[in-house]
Each structure stands twice: as structure tokens, then as C-alpha cells.
Design an enzyme around this catalytic site. Structure first.
Site, mmCIF file in Angstrom:
data_model
loop_
_atom_site.group_PDB
_atom_site.id
_atom_site.type_symbol
_atom_site.label_atom_id
_atom_site.label_comp_id
_atom_site.label_asym_id
_atom_site.label_seq_id
_atom_site.Cartn_x
_atom_site.Cartn_y
_atom_site.Cartn_z
ATOM 1 N N CYS A 2 0.822 -1.210 0.000
ATOM 2 C CA CYS A 2 0.000 0.000 0.000
ATOM 3 C C CYS A 2 0.854 1.258 0.000
ATOM 4 O O CYS A 2 1.945 1.268 0.572
ATOM 5 C CB CYS A 2 -0.873 0.022 1.239
ATOM 6 S SG CYS A 2 -1.922 -1.404 1.408
ATOM 7 N N ARG A 27 5.549 0.030 -5.941
ATOM 8 C CA ARG A 27 5.469 -0.761 -4.717
ATOM 9 C C ARG A 27 4.583 -1.986 -4.888
ATOM 10 O O ARG A 27 4.671 -2.916 -4.097
ATOM 11 C CB ARG A 27 4.905 0.106 -3.581
ATOM 12 C CG ARG A 27 5.834 1.209 -3.148
ATOM 13 C CD ARG A 27 5.108 2.198 -2.264
ATOM 14 N NE ARG A 27 4.760 1.621 -0.969
ATOM 15 C CZ ARG A 27 5.403 1.896 0.163
ATOM 16 N NH1 ARG A 27 6.419 2.709 0.154
ATOM 17 N NH2 ARG A 27 5.030 1.367 1.303
ATOM 18 N N TRP A 73 -2.872 -2.739 -1.532
ATOM 19 C CA TRP A 73 -2.467 -4.132 -1.770
ATOM 20 C C TRP A 73 -3.249 -4.938 -0.749
ATOM 21 O O TRP A 73 -3.006 -4.835 0.456
ATOM 22 C CB TRP A 73 -0.966 -4.274 -1.556
ATOM 23 C CG TRP A 73 -0.392 -5.591 -1.947
ATOM 24 C CD1 TRP A 73 0.001 -5.988 -3.187
ATOM 25 C CD2 TRP A 73 -0.106 -6.693 -1.088
ATOM 26 N NE1 TRP A 73 0.504 -7.263 -3.158
ATOM 27 C CE2 TRP A 73 0.451 -7.720 -1.873
ATOM 28 C CE3 TRP A 73 -0.266 -6.926 0.289
ATOM 29 C CZ2 TRP A 73 0.847 -8.956 -1.347
ATOM 30 C CZ3 TRP A 73 0.119 -8.141 0.810
ATOM 31 C CH2 TRP A 73 0.673 -9.137 -0.010
ATOM 32 N N ASN A 99 -2.124 2.387 5.764
ATOM 33 C CA ASN A 99 -1.201 1.289 5.454
ATOM 34 C C ASN A 99 -0.972 0.509 6.736
ATOM 35 O O ASN A 99 -0.842 1.111 7.800
ATOM 36 C CB ASN A 99 0.162 1.821 4.999
ATOM 37 C CG ASN A 99 0.123 2.398 3.606
ATOM 38 O OD1 ASN A 99 -0.905 2.369 2.951
ATOM 39 N ND2 ASN A 99 1.250 2.932 3.159
ATOM 40 N N GLY A 100 -0.874 -0.805 6.626
ATOM 41 C CA GLY A 100 -0.610 -1.622 7.811
ATOM 42 C C GLY A 100 -1.769 -2.561 8.093
ATOM 43 O O GLY A 100 -2.661 -2.746 7.248
ATOM 44 N N GLU A 481 18.826 -17.394 -6.023
ATOM 45 C CA GLU A 481 18.386 -16.096 -6.548
ATOM 46 C C GLU A 481 17.818 -16.265 -7.966
ATOM 47 O O GLU A 481 16.779 -15.683 -8.306
ATOM 48 C CB GLU A 481 19.550 -15.092 -6.528
ATOM 49 C CG GLU A 481 19.317 -13.761 -7.217
ATOM 50 C CD GLU A 481 18.148 -12.958 -6.661
ATOM 51 O OE1 GLU A 481 17.566 -13.349 -5.651
ATOM 52 O OE2 GLU A 481 17.799 -11.943 -7.300
ATOM 53 N N LYS A 485 13.918 -15.550 -9.190
ATOM 54 C CA LYS A 485 13.593 -14.636 -10.290
ATOM 55 C C LYS A 485 12.633 -15.291 -11.264
ATOM 56 O O LYS A 485 11.630 -14.700 -11.651
ATOM 57 C CB LYS A 485 14.859 -14.213 -11.073
ATOM 58 C CG LYS A 485 15.794 -13.230 -10.439
ATOM 59 C CD LYS A 485 15.291 -11.814 -10.336
ATOM 60 C CE LYS A 485 14.582 -11.590 -9.025
ATOM 61 N NZ LYS A 485 15.419 -11.141 -7.913
ATOM 62 N N GLU A 488 9.103 -15.869 -9.548
ATOM 63 C CA GLU A 488 8.251 -14.702 -9.299
ATOM 64 C C GLU A 488 7.798 -14.030 -10.594
ATOM 65 O O GLU A 488 6.740 -13.411 -10.630
ATOM 66 C CB GLU A 488 8.903 -13.704 -8.345
ATOM 67 C CG GLU A 488 10.092 -12.951 -8.879
ATOM 68 C CD GLU A 488 10.678 -11.946 -7.871
ATOM 69 O OE1 GLU A 488 9.940 -11.415 -7.027
ATOM 70 O OE2 GLU A 488 11.890 -11.685 -7.954
ATOM 71 N N HIS A 504 20.173 -36.312 -2.879
ATOM 72 C CA HIS A 504 19.489 -36.686 -1.641
ATOM 73 C C HIS A 504 17.989 -36.418 -1.726
ATOM 74 O O HIS A 504 17.313 -36.416 -0.705
ATOM 75 C CB HIS A 504 20.096 -35.933 -0.452
ATOM 76 C CG HIS A 504 21.541 -36.268 -0.222
ATOM 77 N ND1 HIS A 504 21.961 -37.467 0.304
ATOM 78 C CD2 HIS A 504 22.674 -35.572 -0.510
ATOM 79 C CE1 HIS A 504 23.282 -37.490 0.365
ATOM 80 N NE2 HIS A 504 23.745 -36.354 -0.139
ATOM 81 N N LYS A 602 6.549 -4.495 -4.128
ATOM 82 C CA LYS A 602 7.966 -4.128 -4.087
ATOM 83 C C LYS A 602 8.462 -4.022 -2.645
ATOM 84 O O LYS A 602 9.511 -4.548 -2.316
ATOM 85 C CB LYS A 602 8.174 -2.801 -4.825
ATOM 86 C CG LYS A 602 9.628 -2.365 -4.909
ATOM 87 C CD LYS A 602 10.453 -3.342 -5.731
ATOM 88 C CE LYS A 602 11.914 -2.975 -5.806
ATOM 89 N NZ LYS A 602 12.730 -4.125 -6.243
HETATM 90 C C1 AGP Z 1 13.010 -9.962 -5.092
HETATM 91 O O1 AGP Z 1 12.982 -10.108 -6.462
HETATM 92 C C2 AGP Z 1 11.748 -9.979 -4.405
HETATM 93 N N1 AGP Z 1 10.724 -9.309 -5.064
HETATM 94 C C3 AGP Z 1 11.746 -10.006 -2.885
HETATM 95 O O2 AGP Z 1 12.164 -11.277 -2.543
HETATM 96 C C4 AGP Z 1 12.585 -8.965 -2.104
HETATM 97 O O3 AGP Z 1 13.933 -9.175 -2.324
HETATM 98 C C5 AGP Z 1 12.237 -9.072 -0.598
HETATM 99 O O4 AGP Z 1 10.885 -8.788 -0.415
HETATM 100 C C6 AGP Z 1 13.086 -8.199 0.279
HETATM 101 O O5 AGP Z 1 12.901 -6.848 0.009
HETATM 102 P P1 AGP Z 1 13.893 -5.752 0.557
HETATM 103 O O6 AGP Z 1 15.226 -6.001 -0.051
HETATM 104 O O7 AGP Z 1 13.288 -4.465 0.140
HETATM 105 O O8 AGP Z 1 13.947 -5.922 2.057
#
Ligand code: AGP
Length: 607
Positions: A2, A27, A73, A99-100, A481, A485, A488, A504, A602
Site C-alpha cells: 500500500c 510498490r 495491496w 497502510n498496515g 536467486e 527470479k 516470481e 538426496h 515491491k
Molecule cells: C526480489 O525479487 C523480491 N521481489 C523479494 O524477494 C525482495 O527481495 C524481498 O521482499 C526483500 O525486500 P527488501 O530487499 O526491500 O527488504
């Protein structure tokens, strides 16, 4: 997640609010709305969808010099117009954006029902506006109404509240960031410093428990209990600016290709080539602190967590002291033991991730020394930690983190070098590493000149029902990582494993044609990683191999993508690049919204 934007001043509020919302879009959100106060009434416009959808339904002209706006959101209640903010009280006297999460909203809502007030939405936020309206109806002044309401809340809030009969906004913060931008005879409110910078550099960061009464002429600060204080005005250190898409097709594409320059920004002035060491001024690390530290613990979520894992390995390699990485969301729940001499590093792009914030608070509460490794200047984590290193990636707008990852890795590498030089890392080793680190931006550019057969890799990935990513040592975290990517962005289930662990369990998944991405730079683990590669091949898997140019394994994969060779401790800075491009292009091939993947935000500002 949000986002909040608010305005009070001489200008027409609506265009400013819409522009503010647009700058909060990155965001992640699913619905959006504005409320504008004209002389006589408050006009609310909201819609499910994007800010551009809101613009389409706005009347040609909406007059008014005060307003509040929100990108939502969904947490409580579905993505519907009625659940979209701003929310208004039953009698129209109060409007707010929130927000929250209000944890005790159910009992508050029940109490409202007993008083004859039915909420129209399913949200936790609406109960707040109804409670405030009841307080006003009982004779409270606006500030009192807000104070009495927040005193009864459990949870987190960033609130911007507008009253039908008042020429002011009231803001409140508890756990959800809120910043007031001070202009000349005008004020701006935002949940993020980024949209404020085009209007003013003078800002007031609200702290938890703060209430602010915002008038055109000034701000007065109060606590929920009624204690007043003077606002603490900060001048934003640097122009965060807006990242324009320019000719790039997507923010993610732009940010991937910005990595060489972003990395230069991160390294500049922070390495001592002569001494073979790091020089992280903002961490204010005394020699004794470094020498006496018994261990290092790093915290982060998602991409930041994987970067932290790489930092952990480098710290152990260079400084020979134990280092452990924790997923922030698990940290506080496990009642961790905090050693006041140990060094704790909170890693975060946004600096607003709620899980990491709560871990930071836990460490501070128990007397630990915590340092931020953060991108957004002035963000909550940066301010909570007080000491740390800004990674200087510049604005990262795509939900998928790319340039923040490489800069987190670089900043942690510099930290490891600095720590290492007080212990086991020799000057020569330090010099060699720093030299290679300074070369890294150039090597990234060399890779981008010829990215290799990404299209062939996408051919294998796009139709896959799942993808396995394998690597060892530093590359095990790069594998995680890369998997994150692709998952997501393309919504393909991905599994990342240290290559040795594959036999394993995950090997059972492999069948004829299963794509397996293997990250095998030219380090001491390459031979072992290759064994895993052969085991996958023997079961019919199709191998996408990320390796270093000039090595002897260029023919081992079905698709082989070389990256320029670099110091073995720095390989993540290069091996991650093809993984980012593979995820980006696979998502495009599948018609996904690359910059705004479904369900994601974000900044994840709720726990
Ligand atoms: C990364 O591609 C993600 N969208 C997500 O995992 C992100 O890295 C995570 O939410 C942490 O965010 P920050 O670095 O703003 O703390």
C-alpha cells in the site's frame, strides 16, 4: 505494498495526488483511490486496477486544495471497489487512507455494530474512520479523536486523515512509514520519500507513536498520549529522483542493464586499493569492534537474504570468524540470543520490509550492534540502524530485484574485506580482490555486449512444469536467486539446491527433458558441480550451464552461457546476470507482467 500520498496547500490537489500515486506504483498494488476536499464537501473516486484506470474515471475537473490518495495491496477483504481506500465515515465527517494491519479490528468492528455503525467494507481500515467519526460526534477535537482511536488499536498503521470541517490533515504512524514533505505554504504526505523529492527536500520522518497535525503553515507533533514535540526536519541527502523508463521496454530490463553503473556507484570511494581493504565510513567501525567481534549475523528476506548468504560465506572466507544468515521473518520468533560484541547486518533494498524491521528492533532491544545494508536513503531500517552502508543502486522500480542484489553482494564483499584485513586476509589477497572488484562493472558490460544463447535457454524453460537450479558454495546462493527470479516473474515452480544435495532428494523430479540450470564458475568446486551435472544428464535432463569464458567445460551443457572470468570470490556478480535475463525473457515469452508480477509487492511492509 500500500502507498499513501496527501496534499494541503494552494495548488489544485488532484494532479499532485495522481502524480504521487504514479510514483508509488512500483510498490505493487491492486486498487487505487483519491479523496479531494473542496470548500463544501469531500469527493471520493476509486477503482480496482491501476492509476491509469483511476485517471480514466476521474471527472474532467475536480477542484480542491487538499486531498488524500492511496494504492491498496489487499490484506483484509478482496480486491473490490468498496474495499479500496480512501474510506469514509458513515456521516462523511472523516476520510482516511491506511497502510498496515489492525490486528484487533474484529472486536472494534463488533463494538461499532453495537453502537449502530455498520461498516460497508471488509477492511480493517474502515473501522478506524468510523471510530474517529464517533469521537467527533461526541465532541472531540480532530486530534483528540485520532488520539483516542489509536490508543485502542493493536497492529501497525500509517494513517493520513482528512476532516470535512477542518483545513488540516492528521497523520499517525506505528510500524508503517510516513513522511511529511515541507514546502512553502504547502505540505505533502507520503509513505515513501521517493514521490516527495520532486516537491521538496525538507522532510519530517514520523517515528512510531507519532501523530502530526499538518496545516499549510506548519506541522505540530504529538504522541497518542497527548505530549507535544517539535518536528525534526531532515534535508534529504540526495535527489532520489524518478527513474524514467526512457527507451527501455520495462523497468526490469533497464535495471538489469544499469548494473555496471550501479556497481561503480557502490564501490566508489569505499575501497583502499593500497591497503587492500574496504572503507565503509557510514558503518563507523572502530578497529577494536572489528577485532573483538566473535561472529557476524546477517538478516534479510528474498533476494536480500540470498545476497546476505553470499556475504556470510565471504566473511567466513576472509575473516575466518563464524557468520550466519537468518531469514528475517523467522528471527524474532525464535527468541535469538544476542551477543553485544557481535556484528548484526540488516540487508534490504527498500529498507521498509516489515520482517527485517522487526528483527532489527529485536536486536536493538537486546543490546546488539546492528548495521543497515540498505538501498533507500532515509528508509526505516536505515534510520533504525543509525549506522550502515547505503548500497547506492538508485531507484529500483521493478518488483523483481536485480541491481540491488549485485550491489548488496558488492557492499558485503567490501565489508568482508575490511573485517578480513583486521584478521586473516593479507594485504596482497585484499589488493587482488579489490582490483577484481573494480574490474567487475567493466566485466558486466562485456557480458552485456554478448549475453549468449539466452533465447535457447528460454526455449527450454518456457514450457517446463518445473526447473531445478544447482550450484555449490557461493553459486548455491546464486542458484536460489535465479530460481526466485524465474518463479516470481514466470510463475514456474523452481527449486534451487546446493548441487551436492541434489542426489538426496530432488533428483527424483528429473525426467526426460527436465531443464536444470547449473551454475559452475571456475572455482575449487567446479569439478564437484560437474558431477551433479552429469548425474542430471544421465537422467535425460536438459542442462543450461552458466560457466566462465575460457574454462574447459563449454560443451557440458545443452545450452552453455559463458560470463567473463573473475576472482572466484566475486563470481556471483557475473553469474547472476544470465539468470536475470533468462527470467525476464521467459516471463515475456509467457506474456507475464514483468514489472508487476501477480500478488507481489515491491516493499513488503506487513509481517
Ligand atoms: C526480489 O525479487 C523480491 N521481489 C523479494 O524477494 C525482495 O527481495 C524481498 O521482499 C526483500 O525486500 P527488501 O530487499 O526491500 O527488504
Amino acid at each position: 505494498m500500500c502507498g499513501i500520498f496527501g496534499y494541503i496547500g494552494p495548488q489544485q490537489a488532484l494532479p499532485l495526488l495522481v502524480e504521487g500515486l504514479r510514483r508509488l506504483e512500483y510498490r505493487g498494488y491492486d486498487s487505487t483511490g483519491v479523496a479531494i476536499h473542496d470548500e463544501n464537501a469531500i469527493h471520493v473516486h476509486k477503482t480496482v486496477g491501476k492509476v491509469s484506470d483511476l485517471q480514466r474515471i476521474l471527472p474532467e475537473r475536480v477542484e480542491g486544495n487538499m486531498g488524500i490518495a492511496h494504492t491498496r495491496w489487499a490484506t483484509h477483504g478482496g480486491v473490490t471497489q468498496v474495499n479500496t481506500h480512501p474510506h469514509q465515515a458513515h456521516d462523511g465527517s472523516v476520510h482516511l487512507v491506511h497502510n498496515g494491519i489492525i490486528e484487533n479490528f474484529r472486536s472494534l468492528r463488533k463494538r461499532l455494530e453495537q453502537q449502530g455503525i455498520e461498516c460497508v467494507s471488509e477492511t480493517d481500515s474502515e473501522v478506524l474512520v468510523q471510530m474517529m467519526a464517533l469521537e467527533l460526534a461526541n465532541g472531540a477535537e480532530p486530534l483528540e479523536a485520532v488520539q483516542r482511536t489509536v490508543q485502542r488499536l493493536r497492529g501497525t498503521w500509517g494513517l493520513c486523515i482528512m476532516f470535512r470541517d477542518e483545513d488540516l490533515l492528521i497523520c499517525a504512524r506505528n510500524g508503517s512509514p510516513l513522511i511529511i514533505g515541507q514546502g512553502v505554504d504547502e505540505m505533502f504526505v507520503s509513505s515513501d520519500p521517493h514521490p516527495l523529492t520532486t516537491h521538496t527536500q525538507r522532510v519530517v520522518y514520523l517515528e512510531d507513536g507519532d501523530l502530526a497535525v499538518v496545516r499549510r503553515s506548519g506541522i505540530t507533533m504529538h504522541s497518542a498520549q497527548g505530549v507535544s514535540s517539535t518536528p525534526n526536519v531532515t534535508v534529504l541527502e540526495e535527489e532520489w529522483g524518478e527513474s524514467d523508463l526512457g527507451d527501455a521496454p520495462h523497468y526490469m530490463y533497464k535495471e538489469i542493464y544499469e548494473q555496471p553503473d550501479a556497481l561503480r556507484q557502490c564501490i566508489a570511494g569505499r575501497v583502499d586499493r593500497e591497503m587492500g581493504s574496504g572503507r565503509l565510513g557510514g558503518m563507523r567501525l572502530a578497529h577494536d569492534t572489528l577485532v573483538q567481534a566473535p561472529h557476524v549475523r546477517l538478516l534479510g528476506c528474498g533476494t536480500a537474504y540470498y545476497a546476505a548468504e553470499i556475504g556470510q560465506m565471504l566473511i567466513e572466507k576472509m575473516a575466518r570468524i563464524p557468520a550466519v544468515t537468518h531469514i528475517s521473518s523467522e528471527f524474532r520468533n525464535n527468541d535469538p540470543v544476542i551477543n553485544p560484541k557481535a556484528l548484526y547486518l540488516a540487508v534490504s533494498q527498500s529498507g521498509e520490509t516489515a520482517d527485517t524491521i522487526s528483527a532489527v528492533k529485536e536486536i536493538k532491544l537486546k543490546g546488539g550492534q546492528i548495521f543497515g545494508v540498505v538501498n533507500v536513503v532515509g528508509s526505516t531500517i536505515a534510520r533504525l540502524c543509525e549506522k550502515g552502508v547505503y548500497i547506492h543502486s538508485g531507484p529500483e522500480q521493478s518488483v523483481a530485484s536485480t541491481k540491488a542484489f549485485t550491489n548488496m553482494v558488492a557492499a558485503l564483499t567490501i565489508f568482508a574485506t575490511q573485517l578480513g584485513r583486521t584478521r586473516h586476509l593479507s594485504k596482497d589477497q585484499g589488493r587482488e580482490l579489490i582490483e577484481h572488484l573494480q574490474q567487475a562493472p567493466h566485466l558486466m558490460e562485456r557480458y552485456f555486449d554478448d549475453v549468449g544463447p539466452i533465447t535457447e535457454a528460454v526455449d527450454l524453460l518456457a514450457d517446463a512444469s518445473s526447473v531445478l537450479y544447482l550450484g555449490r558454495g557461493l553459486s548455491a546462493s546464486v542458484a536460489k536467486e535465479g530460481a526466485l527470479k524465474l518463479m516470481e516473474l514466470a510463475y514456474i515452480p523452481c527449486l534451487a539446491y546446493p548441487a551436492g544435495e541434489m542426489k538426496h532428494g530432488p533428483i527424483a523430479l528429473l525426467e526426460e527433458g527436465s531443464p536444470v540450470v547449473v551454475i559452475a564458475p571456475n572455482d575449487h568446486l567446479k569439478a564437484k558441480t560437474l558431477s551433479a551435472l552429469h548425474e542430471c544428464k544421465a537422467r535425460g535432463a536438459k542442462i543450461i550451464l552458466i560457466h566462465e569464458a575460457g574454462d574447459d567445460i563449454a560443451s557440458e551443457g545443452d545450452v552453455c552461457i559463458p560470463v567473463p572470468a573473475i576472482h572466484p570470490w566475486l563470481t556471483p556478480l557475473l553469474t547472476v546476470l544470465p539468470l536475470q535475463l533468462m527470467a525476464y525473457h521467459t516471463a515475456l515469452r509467457l506474456g507475464r507482467d514483468v514489472d508487476r508480477p501477480r500478488n507481489l509487492a515491491k516493499s513488503v511492509t506487513v509481517e
